[in-house]
Design a protein around this motif. Structure first.
Motif, PDB file in Angstrom:
ATOM      1  N   GLY A   1      -4.331  -0.362 -10.186  1.00 23.09           N
ATOM      2  CA  GLY A   1      -4.760   0.155  -8.894  1.00 23.09           C
ATOM      3  C   GLY A   1      -5.747  -0.731  -8.173  1.00 23.09           C
TER       4      GLY A   1
ATOM      5  N   TYR B   1      -6.636  -4.432  -5.863  1.00 17.36           N
ATOM      6  CA  TYR B   1      -6.345  -4.863  -4.500  1.00 17.36           C
ATOM      7  C   TYR B   1      -6.115  -6.367  -4.484  1.00 17.36           C
ATOM      8  CZ  TYR B   1     -11.282  -6.256  -4.674  1.00 17.36           C
ATOM      9  OH  TYR B   1     -12.468  -6.821  -5.039  1.00 17.36           O
TER      10      TYR B   1
ATOM     11  N   ASP C   1      -5.053  -2.544  -0.656  1.00 13.92           N
ATOM     12  CA  ASP C   1      -5.025  -1.779  -1.908  1.00 13.92           C
ATOM     13  C   ASP C   1      -3.583  -1.696  -2.407  1.00 13.92           C
ATOM     14  OD1 ASP C   1      -7.783  -1.188  -1.947  1.00 13.92           O
ATOM     15  OD2 ASP C   1      -7.479   0.428  -0.485  1.00 13.92           O
ATOM     16  N   ILE C   2      -3.411  -1.925  -3.691  1.00 15.52           N
ATOM     17  CA  ILE C   2      -2.064  -1.954  -4.266  1.00 15.52           C
ATOM     18  C   ILE C   2      -1.711  -0.576  -4.799  1.00 15.52           C
ATOM     19  CG2 ILE C   2      -0.539  -3.055  -5.961  1.00 15.52           C
ATOM     20  CD1 ILE C   2      -2.490  -5.442  -5.943  1.00 15.52           C
ATOM     21  N   LYS C   3      -0.826   0.101  -4.081  1.00 12.61           N
ATOM     22  CA  LYS C   3      -0.348   1.419  -4.498  1.00 12.61           C
ATOM     23  C   LYS C   3       1.129   1.390  -4.895  1.00 12.61           C
ATOM     24  CE  LYS C   3      -3.738   3.810  -1.607  1.00 12.61           C
ATOM     25  NZ  LYS C   3      -3.956   4.755  -0.484  1.00 12.61           N
ATOM     26  N   ALA C   4       1.797   0.295  -4.582  1.00  6.98           N
ATOM     27  CA  ALA C   4       3.200   0.139  -4.974  1.00  6.98           C
ATOM     28  C   ALA C   4       3.291  -0.017  -6.480  1.00  6.98           C
ATOM     29  CB  ALA C   4       3.806  -1.081  -4.277  1.00  6.98           C
TER      30      ALA C   4
ATOM     31  N   GLY D   1      -2.465  -5.182  -9.831  1.00  8.09           N
ATOM     32  CA  GLY D   1      -1.689  -4.068  -9.302  1.00  8.09           C
ATOM     33  C   GLY D   1      -1.531  -2.896 -10.244  1.00  8.09           C
TER      34      GLY D   1
ATOM     35  N   ALA E   1       0.808  -1.219   0.000  1.00  4.30           N
ATOM     36  CA  ALA E   1       0.000   0.000   0.000  1.00  4.30           C
ATOM     37  C   ALA E   1       0.841   1.269   0.000  1.00  4.30           C
ATOM     38  CB  ALA E   1      -0.944   0.003   1.207  1.00  4.30           C
ATOM     39  N   GLU E   2       2.175   1.130  -0.117  1.00  2.96           N
ATOM     40  CA  GLU E   2       3.071   2.285  -0.086  1.00  2.96           C
ATOM     41  C   GLU E   2       3.414   2.730  -1.515  1.00  2.96           C
ATOM     42  OE1 GLU E   2       4.247   4.055   2.410  1.00  2.96           O
ATOM     43  OE2 GLU E   2       3.250   2.867   3.975  1.00  2.96           O
ATOM     44  N   PRO E   3       3.100   3.971  -1.883  1.00  3.77           N
ATOM     45  CA  PRO E   3       3.423   4.441  -3.246  1.00  3.77           C
ATOM     46  C   PRO E   3       4.916   4.472  -3.546  1.00  3.77           C
ATOM     47  CG  PRO E   3       1.810   5.878  -2.177  1.00  3.77           C
ATOM     48  CD  PRO E   3       2.327   4.963  -1.111  1.00  3.77           C
ATOM     49  N   THR E   4       5.761   4.567  -2.524  1.00  2.00           N
ATOM     50  CA  THR E   4       7.205   4.615  -2.772  1.00  2.00           C
ATOM     51  C   THR E   4       7.817   3.225  -2.937  1.00  2.00           C
ATOM     52  OG1 THR E   4       7.667   4.632  -0.392  1.00  2.00           O
ATOM     53  CG2 THR E   4       7.459   6.771  -1.496  1.00  2.00           C
TER      54      THR E   4
ATOM     55  N   ASP F   1       8.099  -0.692  -4.599  1.00  2.00           N
ATOM     56  CA  ASP F   1       7.958  -1.319  -5.912  1.00  2.00           C
ATOM     57  C   ASP F   1       8.094  -2.823  -5.753  1.00  2.00           C
ATOM     58  OD1 ASP F   1       8.187   0.912  -8.282  1.00  2.00           O
ATOM     59  OD2 ASP F   1       9.285   1.530  -6.485  1.00  2.00           O
TER      60      ASP F   1
END
Length: 497
Positions: free
Chosen positions: A421, A423, A432-435, A418, A393-396, A398
């Motif tokens: 966007g 889950y 939720d997949i934000k990576a 992923g 769930a962390e945008p930073t 990968d």
């Protein structure tokens, strides 16, 4: 003669094939664990149970030590199997490590019971060098073949991996083969091939040579030599994991790896690479060391930490170093330069579970890039799960996939949903997949479609019968179409469930 498939026919896991030499003698080739979608609607016991008769099985041949090829061996022993287990010398060294881990994860943490299993396993293992014929026990019978011998050849998939040639002789029968799937009680009888040379007919009358591919490695991968085709195969049972795809070439994949990581760590984030402890992890380390060496003036690569969070991977890496005589010439040349492609200064190995949890917390609270390589390769368990729960769930962050993700696995779900966007559920928790999600297919340890075609092209005396297993339906069908174009007179069959 018949071949019965006990796994790896509906997908890419559970490899287990039975070669019936005569009514009293059969050989097993691999006995692997089912994973992903192939475990659907099955209890843990159903997934592991040995449902086939062991009465006439005289030996087990192991092509390599990935869990989807050896994970059911403890249950084979529990079901009463008492014959020799043949493996290459390197695989024989790796097998107890793999089985011990499988027992701890799926059976028991009781070390006394584990030690009893391992002691019995060690008593049965028979190490065999590459290209050394060994005799298989064949019981007397009024029909069928009377003698059998086998040899291992380099498969280039992981350390110790092999395809196996089994030569059957001394038969008073014709040599039509029967292939059966243990999930479907139907026989598929081979038709005779036309337009054969006289020497082929003579060879077939004298003996029948069956080749089981196991998992073949891709060409030009790091560390291990590429597989070479056998001189002859009358019947070929071949994998098709990437039967419908071709990988990026090695130069392209190395550049892709470098660029993906450089972009990923530009925000000081964490790069998670799910990877199998055997094979993929060591190839990645080799390639990362190469990049670090070539980027000596790039501060990103000189400061980045590479973390192997897997005791199993660390053990297997030690075995790779122990058996460096099996490396290819390029890897040996790196050693000659006094470099250590599997043991360099920026590499850190995490052992205990307590240290593992500390690393997860440490990485989540700091502002410095890192690469974490952890099992399992398909995200079906292992330490990678804790990392995914924390960082998906962390945008930073990968996630970088470098290997095949089977249907029904968490890895496949992340890979599919992923990028848009979506889950994923992990241990009942919706995340939720934000990576960032990346895939580099060129790092697969499996041969691609062209490699699989070239493997058959390189066989001097071509197979008259080919059985395609260990692949999704689309991959098997695509490869079958290619083989039918290549060998119009051969009989090509797809393993189905």
């Amino acid at each position: 003669m018949q071949i019965i498939h006990h796994g790896a026919v509906n997908g890419v896991t559970g490899s287990c094939h039975q070669l019936d030499i005569n009514p009293q003698s059969s050989i097993l080739i691999d006995c692997g664990l089912f994973q992903g979608a192939e475990t659907a609607d099955k209890t843990a016991a159903d997934q592991l149970q040995i449902e086939f008769d062991l009465t006439h099985i005289t030996a087990l041949i192991v092509t390599h030590c990935h869990i989807d090829h050896v994970g059911r061996i403890p249950y084979l022993l529990a079901a009463g199997f008492n014959g020799p287990i043949y493996a290459t010398t390197a695989s024989a060294a790796l097998l107890p490590l793999v089985i011990e881990d499988a027992l701890k994860v799926g059976v028991t943490r009781n070390q006394r019971l584990i030690n009893l299993y391992l002691k019995r396993l060690q008593q049965l293992i028979q190490p065999i060098d590459y290209e050394q014929w060994f005799t298989l026990e064949v019981k007397n019978s009024d029909s069928g073949y009377q003698q059998a011998k086998a040899q291992f050849n380099v498969a280039g998939h992981i350390l110790g991996s092999a395809y196996v040639e089994i030569e059957l002789s001394g038969s008073s029968l014709n040599h039509n083969c029967t292939h059966k799937n243990s999930h479907k009680n139907t026989d598929i009888h081979n038709s005779n091939s036309g337009n054969r040379h006289d020497d082929d007919i003579k060879n077939e009358k004298d003996s029948h040579l069956v080749v089981f591919s196991g998992d073949l490695g891709a060409s030009n991968t790091p560390l291990l030599p590429s597989p070479k085709s056998p001189f002859r195969a009358d019947t070929l049972v071949i994998e098709s994991t990437y039967g419908d795809k071709n990988h990026h070439n090695r130069e392209h994949r190395a550049e892709s790896l470098r660029h993906v990581i450089e972009r990923a760590v530009s925000d000081n984030g964490v790069v998670l690479i799910p990877a199998f402890s055997i094979g993929r992890t060591q190839e990645l380390l080799y390639e990362l060391e190469q990049i670090i060496f070539s980027q000596q003036h790039n501060p990103i690569w000189q400061s980045i930490e590479i973390i192997i969070d897997s005791p199993m991977a660390a053990n297997f890496t030690e075995q790779y170093i122990e058996y460096k005589n099996l490396w290819d010439s390029e890897a040996k040349a790196v050693l000659a330069q006094q470099r250590h492609p599997l043991d360099f200064s920026q590499l850190y190995t995490i052992d205990s579970h307590q240290d593992h949890l500390a690393v997860v917390n440490y990485l989540s609270s700091r502002q410095k890039p890192a690469i974490v390589i952890a099992a399992s390769g398909m995200c079906t368990g292992g330490r990678i799960i804790n990392y995914l729960q924390r960082f998906l769930a962390e945008p930073t962050a990968d996630i970088l996939f470098v290997g095949y993700q089977a249907k029904g696995t968490i890895g496949r779900d992340i890979q599919e949903y992923g990028p848009t966007g979506g889950y994923v559920y992990i241990e009942g928790e919706k995340i939720d997949i934000k990576a960032g999600i990346h895939t580099i297919s060129g790092y697969s340890a499996h041969a691609d479609q062209q490699n699989l075609i070239d493997f058959v092209k390189g066989i001097e005396h071509k197979p008259k019968h080919i059985r395609i297993v260990h692949g999704d339906t689309e991959a098997k069908q695509a490869l079958a179409d290619k083989y039918r174009q290549l060998l119009p007179n051969a009989e090509i069959k797809i393993g189905t469930g």
